[in-house]
Design an enzyme around this catalytic site. Sequence first.
Site, PDB file in Angstrom:
ATOM      1  N   PRO A 121       0.842  -1.195   0.000  1.00  0.00           N
ATOM      2  CG  PRO A 121      -0.016  -1.032   2.163  1.00  0.00           C
ATOM      3  CD  PRO A 121       0.736  -1.956   1.257  1.00  0.00           C
ATOM      4  CE  LYS A 122       2.604   7.226  -3.845  1.00  0.00           C
ATOM      5  NZ  LYS A 122       2.230   8.349  -2.998  1.00  0.00           N
ATOM      6  CB  VAL A 123       1.804   4.371   3.993  1.00  0.00           C
ATOM      7  CG1 VAL A 123       1.359   5.033   5.292  1.00  0.00           C
ATOM      8  CG2 VAL A 123       1.744   2.850   4.117  1.00  0.00           C
TER       9      VAL A 123
END
Length: 557
Positions: A121-123
């Site tokens: 996930p692209k935090v």
Amino acid sequence: MKAWIAACTVLSLSTTTLADDCPTQTPAHARQAAELAAQVAHWDDAYHRQGQSLISDELYDQARAHLEHWQRCSESPTANPLNGTQGPIEHPVAQTGLRKLAHERAVANWMASRDDLWIQPKVDGVAVTLRYRDGTLRQVISRGDGNSGQNWTPQATQIAAIPKQLHERGTLILQGELYLKRPGHVQASEGGAAARSAVAGLMARQELLPEQAASIGLFVWDWPNGPADMQQRLDGLVQLGFQDSRTYSQPVDKPGDARRWRERWYRSPLPFATDGVVLRQGQRPGGERWRAEPPHWAAAWKYPAREALALVEAVDFSIGRTGRITPLLRLQPVKLDDRTIRVVSVGSLQRWRQLDIRPGDHVAIRLAGQAIPQLEGVVLQTTTRSPLDIPNSDEYHALSCLRASPGCTRQFHARLTWLSGKQALNLHGVGAGTWQKLLEAKHLDGLLDWLHLDEQQLLAIPGIGAQGATALNQRFAEARQRPFRDWLRALGAPVNPDRLAADNWRQLHQRSLADWRALPAIGPTRAAQLHAFFQHEDIVALADQLGEAGVAGFQTR
């Protein structure tokens, strides 16, 4: 905007805009480009120097994409948003950033020439570098320009999520994201919720309160000087205490795998906000070869935009059947959720006056409810305020424009469209386009003049062929057979005709204001509207016209 600290994302023209062609290079366009450049520079300065987020990430990305596109078109130098953001502390390994993959086809092309791929996930937070020496935390450095950043070590020592000691000898370099803890956060329904700007603001402070420090988490997304093998790096991070790194790093073999993980993380509860996913090649060069630019071995696939930045090309004023004036913004086409948006309503004339939107302004829009475009607000106003022909609201009301007089074109057309619609006479195939042809042919002066047109007259109207003229003549004949109450709706009676307790026009016309007030569930305001409607000379003339046409309930005998 914050994406520049978090990922230094290289932007191509935003996928939300359809304006791929270069605009005509005019003085007006040059002025707009200069104004946008100044605004973007202001946002950059507020964020990088003051820790203040003045605009959402999505809108910033799109604004910069517009600006860079315009600059390329005019062959002007493209400003680096990270200029001036470098700090005094050099990163031991450069922060590379990510380039964006616009859609699944681009993802498939990117994956096709690579193997040993992983997805994370692209935090949605702020990127940092952590340096440990013999297990002790020595430095925490902000993203900066990728080569150097600010010393965030004093703030970091207050954050429990950042370990101060690790069981690891030698020098350990970690790169990751400081994020605002959001337990159970569902990105699809809650969006970014300003999580990134909140963390940036906290880290810009000299000292954090205990509850502020406790609200910040850490997601380690890479170990530049760790094992060459991805699985070994993840296992090693778990041993160091970073379990999330393995939990949220999954192997993918094909685009369908990436799509499923992206969709899953978009709609499932996570402990942080995200704005997409990151695809990584397990095998990548050693950290000493990294540069402060997007690498070939990692890329981002962001989530669909929730809002879009749109350039206003024109402002129109729609006047509805009842005289309500609705400002409409004609936009340079943008895409949201696979929909192309060209027009958005401002809602009311009062709101438009408050916002004072003119051609050349940039506005924010989003989809609401049943995918209806909704104006969020003005992002950037051009300094040149174009004059507009603004209707006078005092001239339009529920009983204005019952004839095609000057200044009444829009409301009169709206009355005709209502009259033939499902809510009134339900004349199949007779809509706004039909009435426009009749108006342009100057066959309509009054609201019911079409009742007297025969098939030959209809055939002579441009755009109406023989088949159309026959069909229209039949629809108009059917209109004469519609029930009395349908015709009251068509004329625009202020209340549902079923509540009027009358079978003919005479009964309604003869009622006094006191009679209307005596009816159940009819208050003073509605009673005054009903009395005014049934006594209005133009409405009375239309009733007489219907009586002459033989419509039931309107005959005087």
